[in-house]
Design a protein around this motif. Structure first.
Motif: not given
Length: 275
Positions: A1-9, A76-90
């Motif tokens: 999901m695209k978000m906060n693109q200026k900060l990303y760059e 913010y460990q990897a398994p938890i961030n994976q959960i949030w990746m799935d959320f952003w995808d949904n």
């Protein structure tokens, strides 16, 4: 999901503090203090200690306030961030479905109606114009309703993700981290604005002094009431004594006014002698 693109760059030339290779995603973690103005913009102004960013919905950069990250690394460990990746995808799927199903078709219809009103306005007359405006109004209301339902679906997905995080960490640990999060944020702003803390302390002291004054006044009023009550009781007792004295005097007067037996005998003897 695209978000906060200026900060990303903003971090294109920076070295990430940590990199997590997840299922179908890459997460780069950056500390805000490494970038001028980021902490002021997101933490101090907006209260965001963690900010997700992405350009393509695949590669993510997570910006964290330094002290916050040190205290709450477990969130913010990897398994938890994976959960949030799935959320952003949904969330992205829900948002895309809304756009493709409703937004784009309605925008096309709105443009078509606008063109018709321009070129066929004279032929349609005022009723035709009112009809077009009515259709546009109905479409606008419909989009608001559908957008609200879409947001509710995304919120439900967020709640599910949060529940998964709590399940992974365990309820007790999850609650501890939430308490630690709140404690850190409160302390951060207290240290950031110490003059506000002094004002709060002064206000609390003023309230305490005012309460003391109220309690003191209440005690004085209570003592006055007790004194008045005692005075009233003394007066009532005095009146009762005076009444008893008066009654005793009346009884004595009545006794004095009654003839005694000896007086009656003497009177009878005198009468006999005279006869």
């Amino acid at each position: 999901m695209k978000m906060n693109q200026k900060l990303y760059e903003l971090a294109n030339e920076a070295e990430p503090y940590e990199v997590q290779e997840l299922e179908g995603h890459r997460v780069e973690i950056f500390l805000m203090d490494s970038f001028e103005g980021v902490k002021e913009e997101y933490v101090i102004k907006n209260g965001k200690f963690a900010v997700w960013t992405s350009l393509d919905g695949v590669n993510y950069r997570l910006f964290l306030e330094n002290g916050y990250y040190e205290k709450l690394k477990d969130l913010y460990q990897a398994p938890i961030n994976q959960i949030w990746m799935d959320f952003w995808d949904n969330a992205d799927k829900i948002s895309s479905k809304f756009s493709k199903t409703f937004v784009y078709p309605m925008m096309g219809i709105a443009v078509l109606l606008a063109v018709l009103s321009i070129f066929l306005g004279d032929k349609m007359g005022s009723w035709g114009t009112y009809g077009i405006l009515g259709i546009l109004l109905v479409m606008f209301i419909g989009m608001i309703f559908i957008n609200t339902q879409t947001k509710k679906k995304i919120v439900n997905e967020n709640v599910k993700a949060r529940d998964k995080v709590a399940e992974y960490l365990g309820g007790k640990r999850f609650d501890e981290l939430l308490d630690l999060q709140k404690e850190y944020m409160d302390d951060f702003y207290k240290n950031l604005y110490p003059e506000d803390n002094l004002d709060d302390d002064a206000s609390e002291e003023a309230v305490r002094e005012e309460n003391k004054a109220i309690d003191a006044n209440a005690s004085d009023v209570e003592e006055d009431n007790e004194a008045s009550k005692a005075t009233l009781e003394n007066e009532e007792a005095k009146e009762a004594v005076d009444v008893e004295v008066v009654e005793a005097e009346v009884v004595a007067s009545d006794e004095d006014s009654k003839p005694s037996l000896d007086d009656a005998i003497d009177a009878l003897e005198d009468e006999t002698k005279n006869n």
